[in-house]
Design an enzyme around this catalytic site. Structure first.
Site, mmCIF file in Angstrom:
data_model
loop_
_atom_site.group_PDB
_atom_site.id
_atom_site.type_symbol
_atom_site.label_atom_id
_atom_site.label_comp_id
_atom_site.label_asym_id
_atom_site.label_seq_id
_atom_site.Cartn_x
_atom_site.Cartn_y
_atom_site.Cartn_z
ATOM 1 N N CYS A 263 0.814 -1.221 0.000
ATOM 2 C CA CYS A 263 0.000 0.000 0.000
ATOM 3 C C CYS A 263 0.847 1.270 0.000
ATOM 4 O O CYS A 263 0.349 2.348 0.304
ATOM 5 C CB CYS A 263 -0.944 -0.003 1.199
ATOM 6 N N LYS A 265 4.115 1.605 1.564
ATOM 7 C CA LYS A 265 5.004 1.819 2.707
ATOM 8 C C LYS A 265 6.455 1.996 2.257
ATOM 9 O O LYS A 265 7.119 2.974 2.627
ATOM 10 C CB LYS A 265 4.858 0.635 3.681
#
Length: 576
Positions: A263, A265
């Site tokens: 997502c 990071k």
């Protein structure tokens, strides 16, 4: 089983618990040979050579580069067969996989009895967090996979000397792994893949797997043990990146950020012009009233899909130089690796995790969850504080998910507790990082759903009270890089996250005003326009701003209803 040299290595630790664990492992696994590894260059080289000898890894054309394939059925974290061993039922407050401890141990003993016959058992020692630090947690790994130990030697600090200095002789994490029977270099008995975690014993059992998310116990498996330890002792073990942000020249603010797998990071921690300390797991402690943080690891086990020269220059350059890198589940052709989204010409044939491949086949040339493993200090943007045993002063926490229709690109929480609330209601759409259907939206509090090892109310309570006694409380922000329009097109580009993070840095230093809303403080258009102009060299229109930062009240109300319904269902299940 163990010769005099290796026995001396064990005895030098002066630790009866270590000897006991090794003896028990030999009796259960029945290996032909036992090798004890220190942190010496000779021992590390021995493991690298063994991984190639055992055909777990193969050399590539660039010096230091190797590749590894996992079974087609072992390409992501196996949530279904990952469970806690429990003596009694626990009111977790969320759905958690668990199994009766006696039943689970009986099953493990049957599967793992003699699993290392004809193989070499490796005994290795590592340290989670910098060595000789308040953050240090020693860990002992027993495995028959040289690939696992090689990966861990890249990802973690050596811990052999830490074990020598252990005052409380049983205060360490213990990991038992076997890849099991191999066929063509990959696991054969995937149906007997098990990943069991004994919280009471600080022990992990994992077998019949090679994919690092299931086999490298020091990563997400030990993370669960650390969460329990942190909650009991009043500090934080988090699924977070750690980075240095330079809003102005000569100034560094340190951010930690929690995002579910795949997502954003790692890509956030690698934003151009900023410095990375870590991309995955962070320990945070209150030290003399200052929140200080360290990267638990010293390397990256990252998703390689879409890594390219334009969007990810630091990683891309590191992957193209002569240094130690393990590529997994990519396409190999003429001694070179190729992956999805690299934005280069792909060969017409090669080999991948499925076998021989050519461009007439319907199967993709590489897996969506293909990975790379490398040391952070090989990156040009590695922060000098990477090995600081005291950690860095934490200025901000950032929480993000994969949300296509609700959450704004960036917002600041109204308070510490409001930040905990916003982080606890993260929703994210599933990706190829875990086995199962993609695109399913799940409630993923603090990006920790897969790793929680204490009742959720205890976990949240520990966060709520962490600010007590802090002289400097970090600001909390939420981000969302995945808003889409009615045609399914992303509102923002991959590179826009730089502006969201720099706006957050400006808020820390009181350089920007904001608009207070019920979901937090959002940016003013004028500030974003200036940031886009200065840092991205493009015009940011009010039309874009209006689309991205409109508060979608109906969607937020729907989100609240969904979470409330989940809570009622869980309360009913656990009779809360």
């Amino acid at each position: 089983m163990i010769d005099e040299l290796n026995l001396k290595k064990l005895e030098a630790l002066n630790n009866e618990k270590v000897i006991e664990y090794v003896n028990d492992a030999i009796k259960l696994f029945k290996p032909d040979k036992v090798t004890v590894l220190t942190n010496s260059k000779e021992d590390i080289q021995y493991v690298k050579d063994l991984a190639i000898k055992n055909k777990e890894e193969y050399p590539l054309s660039k010096e230091g580069h190797t590749y590894h394939f996992d079974s087609p059925l072992d390409q992501g974290r196996d949530k279904a067969h990952t469970a806690y061993l429990l003596d009694e039922e626990v009111n977790w407050g969320i759905d958690i996989n668990s199994i009766d401890k006696k039943k689970g141990l009986k099953e493990l003993n049957e599967i793992m009895d003699g699993i290392m016959k004809g193989k070499e058992m490796l005994v290795a020692f590592f340290c989670l967090g910098p060595t000789d630090s308040k953050f240090s947690i020693p860990a002992m790994q027993i495995t028959d996979s040289a690939y696992v130990v090689h990966s861990e030697s890249i990802l973690y600090r050596g811990g052999y000397e830490e074990f020598k200095n252990l005052k409380k002789k049983d205060d360490f994490f213990y990991l038992m792994h076997s890849a099991g029977e191999l066929e063509n270099g990959v696991c054969k008995n995937i149906d007997k893949r098990r990943i069991y975690i004994d919280l009471a014993e600080n022990r992990v059992y994992t077998c019949n797997n090679q994919y690092a998310g299931n086999s490298v116990g020091l990563k997400k498996l030990c993370f669960r043990l650390a969460i329990q330890k942190a909650t009991r002792e009043g500090w934080l073990a988090e699924h977070m990146f750690l980075m240095g942000v330079h809003g102005k020249e000569g100034r560094t603010s340190y951010f930690a950020g929690a995002y579910p797998s795949a997502c954003g990071k790692t890509s956030t921690s690698m934003i151009s012009g900023q410095n990375i300390i870590g991309d995955d797991i962070v320990y945070i402690r209150n030290i003399d009233g200052i929140p200080r943080a360290v990267n638990v690891e010293k390397g990256i086990f990252g998703i390689i899909q879409d890594v390219n020269k334009k969007d990810d220059p630091y990683i891309y350059d590191a992957l193209r130089t002569n240094q130690e890198v393990i590529f997994s589940n990519v396409l190999i052709s003429d001694g070179k690796p190729y992956w999805l989204g690299m934005k280069e010409d792909i060969p017409k044939d090669g080999i991948n995790y499925l076998g021989k491949w050519n461009d007439s086949m319907k199967e993709s040339y590489a897996h969506k969850n293909a990975r790379y493993t490398l040391c952070i200090d090989e990156l040009k943007n590695a922060d000098k504080a990477l090995e600081d045993k005291n950690g860095v002063k934490l200025d901000a926490l950032v929480y993000g998910g994969r949300d296509s229709d609700t959450t704004v690109p960036v917002a600041e929480s109204l308070s510490w507790n409001h930040g905990v609330l916003l982080s606890a209601i993260i929703e994210s759409e599933t990706t190829a990082a875990t086995i199962g259907k993609e695109g399913v939206r799940e409630h993923d509090p603090m990006a920790m759903l897969d790793f929680i090892s204490v009742p959720m109310k205890e976990f949240i309570r520990n966060h709520m009270k962490f600010d007590i006694g802090l002289k400097s409380v970090p600001k909390a922000f939420t981000t969302n890089y995945f808003l889409k329009d009615e045609n399914g097109e992303f509102f923002t580009s991959k590179l826009d996250k730089k502006v969201w993070i720099l706006w957050a840095d400006g808020r820390i230093h009181s350089e920007f005003d904001g608009i207070k809303t019920p979901i937090g403080i959002i940016p003013k258009y004028e500030d974003l326009k200036e940031l886009f102009k200065v840092h991205m060299d493009r015009e940011y229109t009010y039309e874009e701003y209006e689309k991205e930062f409109s508060i979608r009240v109906d969607k937020y109300l729907d989100k609240m209803k969904i979470i409330e319904n989940r809570e009622r269902s869980i309360q009913k299940k656990f009779r809360v």
